[in-house]
Each structure stands twice: as structure tokens, then as C-alpha cells.
Design an enzyme around this catalytic site. Sequence first.
Site, short mmCIF file in Angstrom:
data_model
loop_
_atom_site.label_atom_id
_atom_site.label_comp_id
_atom_site.label_asym_id
_atom_site.label_seq_id
_atom_site.Cartn_x
_atom_site.Cartn_y
_atom_site.Cartn_z
N LYS A 57 20.16 35.96 4.48
CA LYS A 57 19.11 36.95 4.74
C LYS A 57 19.43 37.64 6.06
CE LYS A 57 15.37 37.70 7.01
NZ LYS A 57 15.44 39.16 7.09
N GLU A 62 20.03 28.47 16.52
CA GLU A 62 20.61 29.14 17.69
C GLU A 62 19.54 30.07 18.23
OE1 GLU A 62 24.17 27.34 17.16
OE2 GLU A 62 23.70 28.72 18.80
N CYS A 103 21.97 36.51 23.25
CA CYS A 103 21.23 35.29 23.57
C CYS A 103 21.72 34.65 24.87
CB CYS A 103 21.29 34.31 22.42
SG CYS A 103 22.96 33.98 21.86
N GLU A 117 12.30 35.55 27.64
CA GLU A 117 13.50 36.28 27.23
C GLU A 117 13.13 37.74 26.95
OE1 GLU A 117 15.30 35.34 23.38
OE2 GLU A 117 17.24 35.34 24.38
#
Length: 489
Positions: A173, A248, A282, A383
Site C-alpha cells: 500500500k 520504521e 526520518c 517531528e
Amino acid sequence: MNLNLYIKGKWHTPTNGQNREIVNPANGEVIFHTVDGNKDDVQAAIQAARSSFDQRDWPEMTSAQRSRLLMEVADRIEKQLDTLAELEMLDNGKPLHEAKIDVQDAADCFRYYASIIRKSNGKTFNPAPNLETVVVREPIGVCGLIVPWNFPLLMGVWKIAAALAAGNTIVLKPSEVTPITAVKLFEIFADTGFPAGVVNLVMGEGKIVGNELAISHDVDMVSFTGGTETVRQIMKAASGNLKKVSLELGGKSPNIIFADTDIELAVDYALYGIYYGAGQICSAASRILVEESIYDAFVDRFVARASKITVGPGNNPDTEMGPLVSEEHMQKVLDYIRIGQEEGARLACGGNRLRNTGLSAGYFVEPTAFIDVEQNMRIVQEEVFGPVVTIQKFTDETEAIELANGTRYGLAGAVFTNDGNRAWRVIKKIKAGITWINTYHENYYEAPWGGYKESGIGRSLSETGLDEFSELKQININLQPDMINWFRE
Ligand code: NDP
């Protein structure tokens, strides 16, 4: 170009799906239309992967055959490098030269996993005189792979290559925002001749398609890259059949700069650490920690160079930093810039959406740096996932480590110093899975990728990343069967 779903070896148009416009973030123009898959489509893909796995045609293919097919995928990706890179640039916004690196890396990732499955992967030992124990690795089964938009092709390939190499069947996906190169990759799969049902693609919304993968009892593992908040929903959904989850997630990675390092070098890497990929990475070095005695000089030099970064569309060869991926994401980043100012932090550079000629319709944000920040501010703790960095001051090694470890994340971190002992001392105390000394963003397939704390569970890449997609089985063989008479006759 065919923008359909790929299920059981065939292209498939969702019947009741929602139409979706795919937008070029450099100018806001619609470049493609897709149709979202719905629950039925995901179920069809899951069942295709399930029956393909249960028939064992992929897991029991010889490693030589599997390896050859994966190598062929790599060759075909490389042959289409320019087309794939162009599409990635249009869809994600990244500069063309960065997109080309991603596509080459995707080909190399397939080659890496195609080669390591030719090596032995088991262990044997003799725990008792007539007992032989063999430990083997077996594929897990059906893997649902949920991928974000920052490296649309490459993040998919990190998962797909390892999952297939280990003998699993998959349902991918991609992000609803950036599905184009995933479709191209499935065209390559279709031409390479994988058995029907081994690889399946369902586009659509995370809360429908992704959730169905997480919730289904016919999916044995979910591998996810994305935001920490999304994963809480995935983990809840995955708890129904206690499927394996490999995660992750995000980061708020510290880049620690000691006074004995060369300032020019440290500034150079610090810019690369945060503004590469417009900070939508990331492992971005989103918190710079600088020793007090060089703080002002560092900030001056950093700001001078950050302000010169050429921001523009990915197809301009002069562009050094592209737009953010979507209007929604740009808004999130601009909100964080506002929050930072409201919290009392001071902008050293940037802070605005770029409205220059030719850029006003795109989602461009200036390279931004905050000073006068406190550790408890949201812009230090959360973040942002954009071209926004905080620059903090520290007085000694102890404080540097304390600040570096003072968030809920633990993905990456770096230290810049000319003192070798200090470099080791500090890096060993950083709670992060990916670390660098006097460099940043270096990444090779041979090394495991993943984080501590809320930055993830498990590792991608390397042999560990392959093992992630397998189960361990011990087989104990009695070489001299004899009665044990545990119970009296
Ligand atoms: P998400 O975490 O929402 O998206 C990642 C993937 O998960 C997408 O394919 C998404 O689908 C899918 N997804 C969303 N909701 C669900 C669900 N309930 N169940 C299963 N799958 C789901 O990232 P966002 O795009 O919303 O970004 C949010 C933040 O996450 C960013 O600002 C950034 O901080 C972080 N992030 C981190 C990344 C990393 O590399 N670690 C990558 C991307 C984001 P879809 O979006 O198509 O609906």
C-alpha cells in the site's frame, strides 16, 4: 500509463473507489488520476497473496530462481531509471538528481537481497551426544507493506525486496499522495513473470486500505514506515491475530558539534543533515547542538549558507531543495513554525512559504532555523518533517548527551569532533540506532536501519532486515531413538 491496482497477476480497476487527483507539489497541478481501492479490493489482494503463499510456489522456488527474478527486476528498474526518476520528481517534488539516486538505490536494493539469499542461512549444533539441532529460517507468510511519501519508490523497495527474498508474498500500500512509481514498479513485476498472487498492489487511503491490512487475520506481518501517531492505530488493529509488526518511525535526531571541529565542515554537514529532502527524512538532523564557545560563529555561518540555498522545482538543474510533498503537509510545517515563535523561539533564518515568481503555486518553504530554544518546546520535541531546525547551546559533554537523548525518539544522531576518544564516548551514550561520527546521512545496505524508543521496532536492510521477514524454527533430530520410560509401563 495504467494506474490501476495489481491483484493476482492482473491489473484491476476498483469499482466503487473514490477518484483521486495526484498533484505536482512544485506547482499544484494535477498530473495523474487514480482510483482508490476499497475494502473488497484489499481483501482480494490479501486472498491472492494468501493462496499464492499456501500453494508454496514462491516460498519453495529455489533460491537461485528467486534470486534471478529479483536481479531481473533490478535490471529493469535501472533501464527505466530516467522515467522513474522523472515520475518521482513530479509526484514527490524532490530535485531530479535526488530522484535518480533513489531509483539507482532501489535497483541496488533488489540486487543486494538477490545476492544474500544465495548464502546459507541456518545453524546446526549438538546440544547432546545423539541430538542434532538444526535452526532454519522460514518465510512468515503474507506481508502487508505500508509505505510513506518521502521516498515513495525506495521505501517500498526496502520492504518488498527483503520480503520477497525471504520467500513471502506481499500486498503493497503506497501513500495515497505518491503512488505513481509504485505502479511503475508493478508494471516491471508484471513483465518479469512472478507467479500470480506473489506481488499485489492496492492504492488508497491508509484508514481503509492500510487498516484492512493491519486488521486481517490472513496477513501474518505488517511492515510500516511513517508517523508515530499512525502506528498506534496500526498496532491496535494488528493485535487481533497478534501479527508481527516491523516499524520504521520518526525521529528528532541530534547533531552534536564540539568546539574543536572545523566550523566550515560542521556547517556543511549540518545543512545537508536537515535540508536534504527538504527535511522530510526520518533521520534528518533536526536538532543541532553546538558547544557554547563556537555557538555564535556557527549560527552566523549556518544562517549565511542556509539563506543561499536555491529552492525551486525539481526539474530545474539549479534547484538544491524542492517543495514539500503536499499542501496539507506544508500547512503542518508552517503551523510548527508559528508554534515555535509563539513558544518564544527566535527565527535565525527562513520561516515563510516562498511566494517568488514561479513558486507561488507550489508548496515551497524557506530553509528555516530557530535559536533561543528550550528543550521542552514543541519544536524541539516533535517531528516537524520539514526544512526546520533548532540550534541549541551546550556547555559540556554531559549536557550535550542529556539534551541529545531528551526526546521520545531515538532514530539517528551524529557527533562532530576531532577528539577520537570523545567521539566514541559520546556516540556510545546516544540512544539511537543509526549514528555517525564526523559525517551524516551515510547509509549502506550492509548495515541495519532502525531506531530505539519511539522511533521503531525491528530493523530494515542488511541481513537483519532479511531475517525480519522470517520465522525461526528449531528442528531437533534424535540420532539414536530409544525408550525413555518417563512414565512407568
Ligand atoms: P502516515 O504515518 O499517516 O502515513 C504513512 C503510511 O501509513 C501511508 O501509506 C498512510 O496512508 C498509511 N496510513 C495512514 N493511516 C493508517 C491507518 N490507520 N492504518 C494503516 N495505514 C495507515 O504519515 P503522514 O503522511 O500522515 O505524515 C504524518 C507524519 O508522519 C509526518 O509529518 C512525519 O512526521 C511522519 N512521517 C514519517 C515518515 C518516516 O519516514 N519515518 C514518513 C512519512 C511521515 P495514506 O497517507 O495514503 O492515507
